[in-house]
Design a protein around this motif. Structure first.
Motif, PDB file in Angstrom:
ATOM      1  N   MET A   1      33.534 -20.053  -2.965  1.00  0.00           N
ATOM      2  CA  MET A   1      32.710 -21.276  -2.172  1.00  0.00           C
ATOM      3  C   MET A   1      31.635 -20.873  -1.328  1.00  0.00           C
ATOM      4  N   ASN A   2      31.558 -19.422  -0.837  1.00  0.00           N
ATOM      5  CA  ASN A   2      30.539 -19.061  -0.249  1.00  0.00           C
ATOM      6  C   ASN A   2      28.901 -19.204  -1.124  1.00  0.00           C
ATOM      7  N   LEU A   3      29.305 -18.817  -2.400  1.00  0.00           N
ATOM      8  CA  LEU A   3      28.128 -18.949  -3.347  1.00  0.00           C
ATOM      9  C   LEU A   3      27.767 -20.558  -3.634  1.00  0.00           C
ATOM     10  N   VAL A   4      28.625 -21.489  -3.718  1.00  0.00           N
ATOM     11  CA  VAL A   4      28.335 -22.910  -3.581  1.00  0.00           C
ATOM     12  C   VAL A   4      27.664 -23.338  -2.664  1.00  0.00           C
ATOM     13  N   VAL A   5      28.030 -22.745  -1.193  1.00  0.00           N
ATOM     14  CA  VAL A   5      27.165 -23.373  -0.179  1.00  0.00           C
ATOM     15  C   VAL A   5      25.830 -22.664   0.002  1.00  0.00           C
ATOM     16  N   ILE A   6      25.684 -21.634  -0.643  1.00  0.00           N
ATOM     17  CA  ILE A   6      24.396 -20.849  -0.586  1.00  0.00           C
ATOM     18  C   ILE A   6      23.393 -21.603  -1.807  1.00  0.00           C
ATOM     19  N   THR A   7      24.188 -22.212  -2.794  1.00  0.00           N
ATOM     20  CA  THR A   7      23.450 -22.930  -3.810  1.00  0.00           C
ATOM     21  C   THR A   7      23.082 -24.314  -2.908  1.00  0.00           C
ATOM     22  N   ALA A   8      23.912 -24.959  -2.086  1.00  0.00           N
ATOM     23  CA  ALA A   8      23.412 -26.213  -1.517  1.00  0.00           C
ATOM     24  C   ALA A   8      22.298 -26.013  -0.564  1.00  0.00           C
ATOM     25  N   ALA A   9      22.302 -24.800   0.089  1.00  0.00           N
ATOM     26  CA  ALA A   9      21.211 -24.560   1.087  1.00  0.00           C
ATOM     27  C   ALA A   9      19.875 -24.370   0.287  1.00  0.00           C
ATOM     28  N   MET A  10      19.977 -23.661  -0.794  1.00  0.00           N
ATOM     29  CA  MET A  10      18.798 -23.488  -1.652  1.00  0.00           C
ATOM     30  C   MET A  10      18.199 -24.829  -2.188  1.00  0.00           C
ATOM     31  N   SER A  11      19.053 -25.538  -2.718  1.00  0.00           N
ATOM     32  CA  SER A  11      18.875 -26.869  -3.184  1.00  0.00           C
ATOM     33  C   SER A  11      18.007 -27.956  -2.108  1.00  0.00           C
ATOM     34  N   SER A  12      18.491 -27.738  -0.699  1.00  0.00           N
ATOM     35  CA  SER A  12      18.120 -28.603   0.233  1.00  0.00           C
ATOM     36  C   SER A  12      16.636 -28.240   0.684  1.00  0.00           C
ATOM     37  N   MET A  13      16.223 -26.645   0.680  1.00  0.00           N
ATOM     38  CA  MET A  13      15.173 -26.165   0.891  1.00  0.00           C
ATOM     39  C   MET A  13      14.351 -26.544  -0.167  1.00  0.00           C
ATOM     40  N   ASN A  14      14.608 -26.443  -1.477  1.00  0.00           N
ATOM     41  CA  ASN A  14      13.873 -26.660  -2.554  1.00  0.00           C
ATOM     42  C   ASN A  14      13.207 -28.100  -2.433  1.00  0.00           C
ATOM     43  N   SER A  15      14.296 -29.013  -2.083  1.00  0.00           N
ATOM     44  CA  SER A  15      13.875 -30.601  -2.041  1.00  0.00           C
ATOM     45  C   SER A  15      12.686 -30.756  -0.918  1.00  0.00           C
ATOM     46  N   GLY A  16      13.092 -30.054   0.150  1.00  0.00           N
ATOM     47  CA  GLY A  16      12.043 -30.248   1.329  1.00  0.00           C
ATOM     48  C   GLY A  16      10.537 -29.712   1.069  1.00  0.00           C
ATOM     49  N   LEU A  17      10.645 -28.735   0.330  1.00  0.00           N
ATOM     50  CA  LEU A  17       9.326 -28.168   0.058  1.00  0.00           C
ATOM     51  C   LEU A  17       8.657 -29.215  -1.166  1.00  0.00           C
ATOM     52  N   TYR A  18       9.399 -29.685  -1.848  1.00  0.00           N
ATOM     53  CA  TYR A  18       8.858 -30.753  -2.870  1.00  0.00           C
ATOM     54  C   TYR A  18       8.429 -31.967  -2.238  1.00  0.00           C
ATOM     55  N   ALA A  19       9.192 -32.556  -1.438  1.00  0.00           N
ATOM     56  CA  ALA A  19       8.846 -33.710  -0.673  1.00  0.00           C
ATOM     57  C   ALA A  19       7.557 -33.435   0.561  1.00  0.00           C
ATOM     58  N   THR A  20       7.619 -32.593   1.180  1.00  0.00           N
ATOM     59  CA  THR A  20       6.483 -32.287   1.952  1.00  0.00           C
ATOM     60  C   THR A  20       5.138 -32.141   1.265  1.00  0.00           C
ATOM     61  N   GLY A  21       5.227 -31.366   0.157  1.00  0.00           N
ATOM     62  CA  GLY A  21       4.030 -31.121  -0.579  1.00  0.00           C
ATOM     63  C   GLY A  21       3.399 -32.265  -0.863  1.00  0.00           C
ATOM     64  N   ARG A  22       4.244 -33.242  -1.296  1.00  0.00           N
ATOM     65  CA  ARG A  22       3.635 -34.744  -1.814  1.00  0.00           C
ATOM     66  C   ARG A  22       3.017 -35.524  -0.674  1.00  0.00           C
ATOM     67  N   THR A  23       3.894 -35.430   0.495  1.00  0.00           N
ATOM     68  CA  THR A  23       3.506 -36.086   1.668  1.00  0.00           C
ATOM     69  C   THR A  23       2.215 -35.485   2.342  1.00  0.00           C
ATOM     70  N   LEU A  24       1.951 -34.223   2.384  1.00  0.00           N
ATOM     71  CA  LEU A  24       0.934 -33.817   2.781  1.00  0.00           C
ATOM     72  C   LEU A  24      -0.580 -33.972   2.072  1.00  0.00           C
ATOM     73  N   ARG A  25       0.046 -34.373   0.593  1.00  0.00           N
ATOM     74  CA  ARG A  25      -1.433 -34.569  -0.077  1.00  0.00           C
ATOM     75  C   ARG A  25      -1.637 -36.130   0.138  1.00  0.00           C
ATOM     76  N   SER A  26      -0.565 -36.994   0.358  1.00  0.00           N
ATOM     77  CA  SER A  26      -1.001 -38.179   0.576  1.00  0.00           C
ATOM     78  C   SER A  26      -1.847 -38.385   1.581  1.00  0.00           C
ATOM     79  N   MET A  27      -1.459 -37.618   2.920  1.00  0.00           N
ATOM     80  CA  MET A  27      -2.277 -37.635   4.010  1.00  0.00           C
ATOM     81  C   MET A  27      -3.516 -36.788   3.854  1.00  0.00           C
ATOM     82  N   ALA A  28      -3.719 -35.915   3.003  1.00  0.00           N
ATOM     83  CA  ALA A  28      -5.132 -35.314   2.972  1.00  0.00           C
ATOM     84  C   ALA A  28      -5.875 -36.022   2.245  1.00  0.00           C
TER      85      ALA A  28
END
Length: 519
Positions: free
Chosen positions: A324-351
């Motif tokens: 279960m600890n491995l699963v929650v590490i996966t969850a955190a990696m997933s969330s961080m991956n999504s965050g970088l994805y979304a902010t990259g697109r948002t910053l480009r729109s603003m730039a």
């Protein structure tokens, strides 16, 4: 610039003037004119419907549940299930509003692009930077969570928390530099792992309750709630102040709006993805918390360990805690991956609009806004420093700050949708068949709720007041920034989708965007 509607085409000024003078209050179907955002140029439309569906699911199931639920249970007890339910309703309202806007006009700029269209460049500036702050703080929270998860095993306990946080950040940045299709595949399987894990927990926990199998010496059932202070063991106030942390837990649901801009079937898949949000929250969050309190006393949970790990470790099944600890590490990696994805697109729109750093407008050869991703990751290093200076409070500090950023972003979505509905009633736009029920009254109710949640943070705990003061300082910096850059902001990056438009490409080149009036 204010949020005015685009100028009418030169061949029909009279009709536009008449519409403005005598706005018909109607939602009857008519040709729907949509704008083209220059910031959407250059992206690959590589996300398939299954990617969008899993991004929506993965966005609503992350560290807020896998780690944050433990600390919130320890703080508010069984009342957390009720708080999840209330916040879940308002989350669904926000998702319906965003979904309607995304069906009307899919855009990788998402809520920033919609704020630009309906509130003007100042609204886009505020929305974009609030979202950026939200996900910078979220990336910090995820790196902290991963470091805490790794300390579950003796092999990692000797490694400083900040080192583990830095390594996890570097790995996710490397993955995010790849194509959007690889990102979609990664998120698909991350989300699948999270769903299987939660469903597995709920099956096992339900069996434990039904079969009355003792867990760590406790007999499961409602008595574990009534014998430990009831639904509100510390009164109403802790339950109310938990709301901001719960909003953080639901942060990421808005990710589906960003992903819509890189899907070739947004109008087909977005309604299905949004409509399922309510049931995911009801089952995965409310259902999971109820089961947590039925199998163990709420006092057994801690902010330093995932409640899933706590349960399976107490169950005594060999190796289940580690799995279960491995699963929650996966969850955190997933969330961080999504965050970088979304902010990259948002910053480009603003730039591209001129309200963000120019370098963020660039795409790499994989059609990824790499500079925006790296900027977010660079600020994410602050989270590594917090892990070095205040490792015991790192997660709470950045989680609260991210919660304020999420609440601000959601307020912007509701206001943009409110203005969209008003224009539709004036006959300037036509709402799609997929709509937010009860608008604009639901918009007002949601905005008031989110503002109440932010104010409630002041009374939360010893971290609440410093978090609010830190956010007010950020607001001051944002205000100074606006007055410094407002002169270079483009008049608009939106053009009516009628004639082919010349829009910025990946490396300073231009490409043609063939817009048409769409039904």
């Amino acid at each position: 610039m204010t949020g005015r509607s685009p100028n009418p085409p030169a061949d029909e000024p009279a009709s536009a003037a008449m519409a403005a003078a005598q706005p018909p209050v109607t939602d009857q179907p008519r040709p729907r004119r949509r704008s083209v955002d220059h910031a959407d140029a250059g992206y690959a439309k590589s996300l398939r419907p299954r990617h969008i569906r899993m991004i929506a699911i993965g966005g609503s199931i992350g560290t807020g549940l896998f780690l944050g639920a433990g600390g919130r249970l320890a703080q508010g007890g069984p009342s957390l299930a009720l708080v999840y339910a209330v916040c879940g309703v308002f989350t669904w309202f926000m998702m319906r509003a965003l979904g309607e806007l995304a069906v009307h006009r899919p855009s990788s700029g998402a809520f920033v692009s919609y704020a630009r269209e309906f509130m003007g460049e100042k609204g886009a500036y505020i929305t974009g930077w609030l979202f950026f702050i939200d996900w910078c703080a979220s990336v910090m929270a995820e790196t902290t969570a991963i470091a805490l998860y790794l300390h579950y095993w003796d092999a990692f306990k000797s490694v400083p928390q900040w080192v583990l946080a830095l390594i996890s950040l570097a790995l996710v940045v490397a993955v995010n530099m790849l194509s959007v299709k690889i990102f979609g595949e990664t998120e698909f399987w991350f989300a699948m792992i999270k769903i299987v894990a939660i469903v597995g927990f709920m099956v096992v926990a339900s069996a434990v309750v039904l079969l009355q199998f003792q867990v760590d010496g406790h007999s499961p059932g409602p008595a574990l709630i009534t014998d430990h202070g009831g639904l509100f063991p510390h009164g109403w106030l802790p339950a109310i102040t938990l709301a901001l942390g719960v909003v953080f837990a639901f942060g990421g649901t808005e990710m589906v709006g960003v992903a819509a801009g890189e899907s070739d079937k947004a109008e087909e898949v977005i309604p299905k993805a949004v409509n399922s949000t309510f049931w995911r929250i009801a089952i995965f969050y409310v259902g999971a918390v109820i089961l947590f309190t039925l199998v163990l006393p709420w006092t057994a949970y801690s902010k330093f360990e995932s409640p899933f790990v706590t349960f399976f470790s107490a169950l005594g099944v060999p190796g289940m805690g580690s799995i279960m600890n491995l699963v929650v590490i996966t969850a955190a990696m997933s969330s961080m991956n999504s965050g970088l994805y979304a902010t990259g697109r948002t910053l480009r729109s603003m730039a591209i609009a001129g309200s963000g750093p120019k370098v963020a407008a660039r795409l790499n050869r994989n059609q990824v806004p790499f500079a925006g991703v790296l900027i977010t990751a660079g600020l994410g290093v602050i989270g590594v420093l917090i892990n070095y200076v205040r490792p015991s409070q790192a997660f709470d500090i950045v989680m609260n700050l991210a919660g304020i950023g999420i609440a601000g972003t959601w307020i912007s979505i509701m206001v943009s949708h409110w203005l969209f509905v008003r224009r539709a009633r004036q006959g300037l736009l036509t709402r799609p068949a997929f709509r937010l029920p009860g608008a604009p009254y639901v918009n007002l109710l949601t905005v008031l709720f989110l503002l109440t949640v932010i104010v409630g943070m002041w009374f939360a705990d010893e971290i609440g007041k410093p978090t609010i003061l830190l956010f007010l300082g950020i607001c001051v910096l944002m205000t100074i920034g606006w007055y410094r850059i407002r002169g270079r902001i483009a008049a608009t990056t939106l053009t009516p989708a009628q004639e082919p438009q010349t829009v910025p490409g990946t490396d300073g080149t231009t490409s043609r965007s063939h817009g048409t009036e769409l039904e």
